[in-house]
Scaffold this motif. Structure first.
Motif, PDB file in Angstrom:
ATOM      1  N   PHE A 251      71.833 -76.581  71.873  1.00 15.16           N
ATOM      2  CA  PHE A 251      73.064 -75.777  71.912  1.00 15.16           C
ATOM      3  C   PHE A 251      74.285 -76.671  71.702  1.00 15.16           C
ATOM      4  O   PHE A 251      75.272 -76.602  72.435  1.00 15.16           O
ATOM      5  N   SER A 252      74.199 -77.486  70.685  1.00 11.52           N
ATOM      6  CA  SER A 252      75.246 -78.477  70.441  1.00 11.52           C
ATOM      7  C   SER A 252      76.491 -77.846  69.837  1.00 11.52           C
ATOM      8  O   SER A 252      76.438 -76.765  69.228  1.00 11.52           O
ATOM      9  N   GLU A 253      77.615 -78.531  69.993  1.00  9.33           N
ATOM     10  CA  GLU A 253      78.886 -78.059  69.445  1.00  9.33           C
ATOM     11  C   GLU A 253      78.831 -77.969  67.921  1.00  9.33           C
ATOM     12  O   GLU A 253      79.470 -77.104  67.317  1.00  9.33           O
TER      13      GLU A 253
ATOM     14  N   TYR B  55      75.122 -69.662  68.251  1.00  9.83           N
ATOM     15  CA  TYR B  55      74.745 -70.931  67.646  1.00  9.83           C
ATOM     16  C   TYR B  55      73.861 -70.692  66.422  1.00  9.83           C
ATOM     17  O   TYR B  55      73.068 -69.748  66.380  1.00  9.83           O
ATOM     18  N   LYS B  56      74.001 -71.579  65.463  1.00  9.52           N
ATOM     19  CA  LYS B  56      73.110 -71.576  64.309  1.00  9.52           C
ATOM     20  C   LYS B  56      71.888 -72.408  64.646  1.00  9.52           C
ATOM     21  O   LYS B  56      71.980 -73.428  65.332  1.00  9.52           O
ATOM     22  N   GLY B  57      70.715 -71.965  64.145  1.00  9.71           N
ATOM     23  CA  GLY B  57      69.512 -72.727  64.444  1.00  9.71           C
ATOM     24  C   GLY B  57      68.384 -72.395  63.497  1.00  9.71           C
ATOM     25  O   GLY B  57      68.471 -71.460  62.695  1.00  9.71           O
ATOM     26  N   ALA B  58      67.319 -73.183  63.574  1.00  7.21           N
ATOM     27  CA  ALA B  58      66.106 -72.959  62.781  1.00  7.21           C
ATOM     28  C   ALA B  58      64.924 -72.939  63.730  1.00  7.21           C
ATOM     29  O   ALA B  58      64.675 -73.923  64.436  1.00  7.21           O
ATOM     30  N   LEU B  59      64.189 -71.822  63.769  1.00  2.21           N
ATOM     31  CA  LEU B  59      63.098 -71.685  64.730  1.00  2.21           C
ATOM     32  C   LEU B  59      61.872 -72.491  64.347  1.00  2.21           C
ATOM     33  O   LEU B  59      61.092 -72.907  65.198  1.00  2.21           O
TER      34      LEU B  59
END
Length: 989
Positions: free
Chosen positions: A691-693, A706-710
């Motif tokens: 959950f980084s800035e 947040y943007k992410g890749a599962l």
């Protein structure tokens, strides 16, 4: 007369004479300017100003001592006596109440405060204005009863009290106004019926009580209104029959009685009466008998609406005499006569060159559909004949382009559903270049589906199901990228493979090809149809495995591939879908049945007729799957010791963590309830890089996104919405969204991937929602970031608005239960790679007609500037509130001004800013960035663009109007925006 004698030569006498002369002249001047009557008017105007609490446009700033009151804004005086005769302050956003001192303006002839926000009672003192001829107080919030002493305004000719909150009945004293020609009382709360004494006002030309619960019958005495031009009494709960005396009103142009409980039949022989009739609306009543042929004599008729009555018998109207008719609406009646020529009235429509809408739905027509239907007006946009018993071949003239007649080039909606039509579809259907929706299902049509339909490049819905079509699916139809609502070719005799071009239907929501003879493998390209929520391939001859590419159809709610020859294992990716219905029965699947997702609920899926399946939930009663035999190997003792020690260590750590968590707080009920989670906190933590800035893409009051890749092996991105559970309302917001996403699916709604309700590594409750990532960001980003402001043009904006309207139309008119979004604003409109808009954030949603998540009497409902004004007064959430928010959003993107801009204060608003520009000054309020559409436009195209801009602003104003009941329905909004899209010229931007 003053005698001018020689002035005495002595200096004192001369001085005294001049002093007396000056005093005399000054007093004469003052008397002529401000005699007693003038001072009364001056004082009355100041009193009126003193009770106006808001003047957002500064209209009354001129009402001061530096100007004579006859020169004040909105005020005019008579030339002779300099008394106030005219006060017009309409549409200025004024708020307050009306001072009783208005009754002192005794020379007043015209008084208008229309379209403001005046409240309180209408002062009785207005009855003192015996010279008054025009009184306009409509479109305010006046309450109380209609003052009885208005009868004192003996010269009154026009009285408008419509669109207020007036109650009670129409007072008898109104009948004393013998010169009254215009009386508008619509959209109030008046009761007590239409009083017979109104018939005494023989000068009446226009009468309106529309949308009042007045009740009662239409008095026969109204036949005394020989000068009547307009009669508007729709939605008034009237009963009984229409009195015969009404038909003697030969000057009547508008006769509007929709949505009442009127009974009886229309008279047959009234000669040449109603020769001036332009609008006849008797829809939604209980009228019976045939439609009389005298309607043919209404040569000026523009609109005929008899929808939803009990009219019967042969339709004998000769429409050829109605050259100005634009709309004919006769649906839901009983016109079927069983006579061979009962459809011949279609022939007479060829002279109706202005006809735009023809609605003949469920009329019980039984004849042959005549070929002359192809001769209808080239202005025709809407043609609906479904739900009848028409038979014979579909006329080949439809869509042809003869040199003189029947081009139908503007037809947008064409519906002949549920008839007995046979024969082949003509290739000329492909000439309907403006067509948006084509419905021909449940007929007996045969032959091949003409590939020319692929020329209808704007088509969004195509239903040809339940016919006898043969041949292969035409590839051009599958290349119609415009198809977004539905493509249904089911219940025909189509054969061959499903062409790979099906992958071009990227916007399509529902695809049904069931019950045909399609064969071969399911093409991998089907996985490109990412907007699908419903897919049925049932009852075909498909074989092979379910292609892995279908794993991208994450928005699927219904999937039926039963009764085919499919084999191999059931793919695990179906566990991740939020399916509500899954049918895999009667294929040849083998192996283990999954147990997560839809497979956890035995009533939500079917696997009957697959004899080689095993495992799954207990309710299925399938045999256990055999364990795969493994080659036995002796392990060294030290390996066994290490494994045992490792296991003990793991158990001790887990026990310690459990005890620590228990000492902090009791277990979360939600975590126990959601024990079948599809994703864990740890997975989301890893996907978003802790959950980084750098992964943060949005912040709100109750959450962070947040943007992410599962999956490391998959570059597909997701948006993870993490709830701030320490904030009040966050958990309720989470539950609302979960409830919403369980019930709704649409191509213009943000697609949810999964949810997570778990515990973080510190033992705290954790809740998150995982959505498909929208790479183009939000509409807010495009409007208010430096790189975005110059890139959104009018065509893109219109497309985005149409997408949002389509989503709201689905929520309001096609969901059960109805869903109110509750927080529509630019930041909740997300854009995908192709700039298609998706509505997200259902944290404030409400489901009408259910007890789920009802509103409390307090708390925020929406966002300031976009929240409907009635919510601030404690009203419940309704679809009208969403319509208001949409109106504000539309006006914002069109004007470039936020609803909360500093210029909108003290009663001034974005709605009023836009409405005051209609109809002629729209270009003054349009955002300059939009106007780059003019580049390279010729004069004719520029005029079209200006008309479209004005139409778009008008939609926003209509959606944000107050009261809520006057706002435009979202179904109508979608229709209007599509019309604008179709009207816009093709210009390179």
């Amino acid at each position: 007369m003053i005698s001018m004698q020689p002035i005495p030569s002595s200096s004192p006498m001369r001085f005294l004479f001049y002093v007396i002369l000056v005093i005399f002249l000054t007093s004469t001047s003052i008397s002529s300017s401000y005699d007693g009557g003038n001072e009364t008017d001056h004082h009355a105007l100041l009193k009126i100003k003193s009770m106006i609490t808001r003047d957002p446009y500064g209209a009354l700033t001129s009402w001061n001592t530096s100007l004579h009151f006859c020169d004040w804004y909105g005020v005019k005086c008579g030339k002779r006596h300099r008394r106030v005769t005219f006060v017009a302050l309409q549409s200025l956003g004024l708020e307050g109440s009306l001072s009783p001192h208005v009754g002192n303006l005794s020379f007043l002839r015209v008084f208008s405060l229309a379209n403001n926000s005046f409240q309180g009672a209408i002062p009785h003192e207005i009855g003192n204005l015996n010279r008054l001829t025009i009184l306009y107080l409509g479109a305010n919030t006046f309450n109380g009863v209609i003052p009885t002493n208005l009868s004192g305004c003996l010269n009154l000719q026009k009285l408008d009290l419509s669109r207020n909150k007036l109650v009670g009945s129409i007072p008898k004293e109104i009948s004393f106004l013998s010169k009254l020609s215009f009386l508008s009382l619509g959209l109030n709360k008046l009761t007590g019926g239409i009083p017979p004494f109104l018939g005494n006002i023989t000068s009446m030309e226009t009468f309106s009580v529309v949308r009042n619960p007045v009740g009662g019958i239409i008095p026969d005495t109204l036949g005394n209104w020989k000068k009547l031009v307009g009669f508007h009494s729709g939605g008034c709960n009237l009963s009984g029959s229409i009195p015969h005396s009404i038909y003697n009103l030969s000057l009547l142009a508008n006769f509007i009685l929709f949505e009442n409980q009127l009974t009886g039949s229309l008279p047959r022989g009234i000669g040449a009466m109603f020769s001036h009739l332009e609008i006849l609306e008797l829809n939604y009543n209980q009228l019976t008998g045939p439609l009389p042929s005298w309607i043919s004599n209404c040569s000026k008729l523009r609109g005929l609406d008899m929808t939803d009555n009990m009219f019967s018998g042969k339709l004998t109207i000769d429409f050829s005499k109605l050259g100005d008719i634009e709309g004919i609406y006769l649906s839901f009646n009983n016109f079927g006569s069983s006579e061979a020529d009962e459809m011949n009235f279609i022939d007479s429509l060829k002279n109706c060159t202005k006809l735009d809408d023809l609605d003949l739905v469920f009329c019980k027509f039984q004849g042959v559909l005549p070929r002359s239907i192809g001769n209808l007006s080239d202005q025709l946009r809407y043609l609906a004949l479904y739900g009848n018993n028409l038979h014979g071949n579909l006329p080949t003239s439809i869509g042809s382009i003869p040199s003189t007649i029947g081009k139908l080039q503007k037809l947008q909606y064409f519906d002949l559903t549920e008839n007995q039509l046979s024969g082949q579809l003509p290739d000329a259907l492909g000439n309907l270049s403006s067509l948006l929706e084509l419905y021909l299902f449940s007929n007996k049509l045969e032959g091949v589906i003409p590939s020319s339909i692929g020329n209808c490049r704007h088509l969004i819905a195509l239903q040809l199901d339940d016919n006898k079509f043969t041949g292969k699916i035409p590839q051009p139809i599958l290349q119609l990228s415009s198809l977004s609502m539905i493509l249904n070719l089911s219940q025909n005799n189509l054969f061959g493979s499903l062409p790979t071009e099906v992958g071009d239907l990227k916007m399509l929501t529902a695809l049904d090809l069931s019950y045909n003879n399609l064969s071969g493998n399911i093409p991998s390209s089907l996985g490109s149809c990412g907007s699908l929520t419903s897919l049925s391939l049932k009852g075909n001859l498909f074989q092979g495995m379910i292609p892995p590419s279908l794993s991208s159809l994450k928005g699927l709610v219904e999937l039926d591939i039963s009764h085919n020859n499919l084999s191999r294992q059931i793919p695990r990716f179906l566990e991740r879908f939020l399916l509500e219905y899954l049918n895999l029965s009667y294929n040849d699947f083998e192996g283990e049945v999954p147990q997560l997702g839809v497979f956890a609920n035995a009533s939500a899926f079917s696997i009957l007729g697959n004899s080689r399946l095993c495992g799954g939930v207990v309710e299925l009663g399938l045999p256990k799957c055999k364990e795969t035999k493994k080659h036995k190997e002796k392990f060294p003792v030290f390996v066994i010791i290490i494994l045992i020690a490792s296991s003990l260590f793991t158990i001790i750590c887990l026990a310690y963590a459990w005890c620590k968590k228990k000492s902090k707080s009791r277990p979360s009920q939600s975590s126990m309830r959601d024990r079948f989670l599809k994703i864990s906190y740890a997975q989301l933590l890893k996907a978003t890089n802790g959950f980084s800035e750098t992964n943060l893409i949005g912040n709100g009051g109750l959450s962070s996104v947040y943007k992410g890749a599962l999956n490391e092996d998959d570059d597909t991105l997701v948006a993870v919405k993490v709830l701030r559970l320490q904030n009040r309302g966050a958990e309720r917001s989470f539950m609302r969204e979960c409830e919403a996403w369980r019930n709704i699916r649409h191509r213009n709604l943000l697609r949810i991937v999964t949810s997570c309700s778990s515990i973080d590594f510190q033992g705290n409750d954790f809740k998150a929602l995982v959505y498909e990532f929208m790479p183009k960001g939000s509409l807010h980003d495009w409007l208010y970031t430096s790189e975005g402001t110059s890139r959104l043009n009018y065509i893109q904006i219109t497309n985005i608005l149409a997408d949002v309207a389509s989503a709201l139309d689905y929520l309001h008119n096609h969901c059960v239960p109805i869903v109110v979004h509750g927080d529509l604003k630019p930041s909740n409109i997300l854009l995908d790679d192709e700039m298609v808009a998706h509505v997200g954030d259902f944290g404030l949603a409400r489901f009408l007609g259910t007890t789920s998540y009802q509103n409390s009497s307090t708390g925020i409902r929406g966002t300031i500037g976009y929240t409907a004004p009635e919510y601030g007064l404690g009203s419940d959430m309704t679809t009208n509130g969403d319509v208001y928010s949409f109106g504000m959003l539309l006006l914002e993107v069109m004007t470039g001004k936020k609803p909360t801009d500093d210029i909108f204060n003290e009663g001034h608003s974005l709605h009023k800013f836009a409405s005051m520009a209609l109809p002629d000054r729209v270009m003054d309020v349009i955002d300059l960035n939009i106007l780059n559409i003019y580049q390279g436009a010729c004069e004719a195209d520029a005029q079209k663009i200006e008309e479209c801009l004005a139409s778009t602003i008008k939609i926003g104003v209509s959606c944000s109007v107050d009261p809520p009941a006057l706002r435009m329905n979202m179904e109508k909004v979608v229709h209007e925006l599509r019309r604008i899209q179709n009207t816009l010229p093709n210009i390179e931007i």
